[in-house]
Write a protein that holds these residues in place. Structure first.
Motif, mmCIF file in Angstrom:
data_model
loop_
_atom_site.group_PDB
_atom_site.id
_atom_site.type_symbol
_atom_site.label_atom_id
_atom_site.label_comp_id
_atom_site.label_asym_id
_atom_site.label_seq_id
_atom_site.Cartn_x
_atom_site.Cartn_y
_atom_site.Cartn_z
ATOM 1 N N ILE A 24 1.041 -1.166 0.417
ATOM 2 C CA ILE A 24 0.045 -0.135 -0.019
ATOM 3 C C ILE A 24 0.760 0.918 0.318
ATOM 4 N N GLN A 25 0.289 2.174 -0.640
ATOM 5 C CA GLN A 25 1.825 3.649 -1.178
ATOM 6 C C GLN A 25 0.614 4.365 -1.190
ATOM 7 N N PRO A 26 1.193 5.686 -0.473
ATOM 8 C CA PRO A 26 -0.477 6.545 -0.502
ATOM 9 C C PRO A 26 0.152 7.540 -1.242
ATOM 10 N N GLN A 52 -4.395 6.051 -2.884
ATOM 11 C CA GLN A 52 -3.571 4.965 -2.686
ATOM 12 C C GLN A 52 -3.785 3.816 -3.840
ATOM 13 N N SER A 53 -2.102 2.876 -3.958
ATOM 14 C CA SER A 53 -1.787 2.751 -4.850
ATOM 15 C C SER A 53 -1.679 1.242 -3.983
ATOM 16 N N MET A 54 -2.154 -0.473 -4.605
ATOM 17 C CA MET A 54 -1.610 -1.230 -3.580
ATOM 18 C C MET A 54 -1.813 -2.524 -4.128
ATOM 19 N N MET A 55 -1.788 -3.629 -3.856
ATOM 20 C CA MET A 55 -2.125 -5.029 -4.407
ATOM 21 C C MET A 55 -3.542 -6.048 -3.261
ATOM 22 N N LEU A 56 -4.176 -6.495 -3.814
ATOM 23 C CA LEU A 56 -4.630 -7.856 -3.393
ATOM 24 C C LEU A 56 -5.011 -8.754 -3.198
ATOM 25 N N ARG A 78 -4.671 -1.994 -7.310
ATOM 26 C CA ARG A 78 -5.751 -1.742 -6.863
ATOM 27 C C ARG A 78 -4.947 0.452 -6.622
ATOM 28 N N ALA A 79 -5.871 1.096 -7.373
ATOM 29 C CA ALA A 79 -5.366 2.647 -7.602
ATOM 30 C C ALA A 79 -7.164 2.976 -7.027
ATOM 31 N N VAL A 80 -7.034 4.157 -6.052
ATOM 32 C CA VAL A 80 -8.313 3.971 -5.216
ATOM 33 C C VAL A 80 -8.118 5.516 -3.948
ATOM 34 N N GLU A 81 -10.035 6.018 -4.609
ATOM 35 C CA GLU A 81 -9.841 7.324 -3.749
ATOM 36 C C GLU A 81 -10.186 6.509 -2.677
ATOM 37 N N THR A 82 -10.095 7.551 -1.432
ATOM 38 C CA THR A 82 -10.975 7.095 -0.239
ATOM 39 C C THR A 82 -10.927 8.212 0.990
ATOM 40 N N ASP A 114 -2.630 10.231 -10.865
ATOM 41 C CA ASP A 114 -1.818 9.428 -11.201
ATOM 42 C C ASP A 114 -1.208 9.045 -11.300
ATOM 43 N N GLU A 115 -0.380 8.965 -10.020
ATOM 44 C CA GLU A 115 0.832 8.328 -9.051
ATOM 45 C C GLU A 115 0.315 6.508 -9.391
ATOM 46 N N ALA A 116 -1.401 7.295 -8.235
ATOM 47 C CA ALA A 116 -1.802 5.879 -7.945
ATOM 48 C C ALA A 116 -1.887 4.518 -9.265
ATOM 49 N N ILE A 117 -2.267 5.261 -10.181
ATOM 50 C CA ILE A 117 -2.118 5.378 -11.358
ATOM 51 C C ILE A 117 -1.586 4.572 -12.422
ATOM 52 N N ASP A 118 -0.772 4.582 -12.410
ATOM 53 C CA ASP A 118 0.717 4.673 -12.470
ATOM 54 C C ASP A 118 1.629 3.318 -12.384
ATOM 55 N N ARG A 119 0.975 3.434 -10.291
ATOM 56 C CA ARG A 119 1.846 2.640 -9.730
ATOM 57 C C ARG A 119 1.051 1.267 -10.025
ATOM 58 N N MET A 120 -0.410 0.912 -9.628
ATOM 59 C CA MET A 120 -0.574 -0.012 -10.239
ATOM 60 C C MET A 120 -0.627 -0.809 -11.405
#
Length: 184
Positions: free
Chosen positions: A33-35, A40-44, A53-57, A169-175
């Protein structure tokens, strides 16, 4: 009928009936998980199954917007919104299919459909969006400030939501990077 958070009440179909929970929804492990600003971006993972996932919470306390990709089919991401309900759902089913409008900032409106879905043992409902050109929307999200959603409700006023794109942008790229790296 499940009790919804105040903003979601108008959006969720009155046809959804509460039933006893007879199973438990699968729970994925969240890793890496990275903000990224409001995102955030993460692996499930669950066993050998991997999703990214790239997610807006940040915009709502009871709703998230996410872009998701699955290992092995990273080129087929999907957009999803989740709204938390007050009760776990007793069955997995499609509840409603509603006309939906999506817009990033002042870009042209995308007219599409969203399917509202519940999953047995889960305390939320999901809106899955049918999009013909998700890569264009993803590019707009990476450059935009806000994503607007509008759900038609037949004879009632539309239900509107706005999600902040700070960090998308960063979350989508990292996902995308995590997913493509997992395929190698």
């Amino acid at each position: 009928m499940p009790t919804l958070k105040p903003f979601a009440l108008a959006a969720f179909s009155a046809t959804l009936l509460s039933t006893a929970v007879s199973g438990v929804a699968a729970t994925f492990n969240s890793d890496a998980i990275q903000p990224h600003g409001h995102w955030q971006s993460m692996m499930l993972s669950l066993g050998d199954e991997r999703h990214f996932r790239a997610v807006e919470t940040h915009s709502y306390s009871d709703a998230t917007l996410s872009l998701n990709a699955t290992q092995g089919v990273c080129d087929l991401p999907w957009l999803e919104m989740r709204v938390t309900l007050d009760k776990q759902q007793g069955e997995s089913r499609a509840v409603n299919l509603v006309p939906t409008r999506i817009r990033v900032d002042d870009t042209p409106i995308i007219d599409t459909m969203a399917e509202f879905i519940t999953e047995r043992g889960d305390d939320g409902f999901y809106a899955h969006f049918y999009l013909n050109d998700l890569p264009t929307l993803m590019a707009q999200m990476s450059q935009g400030e806000q994503l607007f959603l509008g759900f038609d409700q037949q004879d009632r006023d539309p239900w509107y939501m706005t999600f902040n794109l700070d960090g998308a942008d960063e979350a989508i790229d990292r996902m995308q990077h995590l997913c493509s790296s997992a395929d190698n």
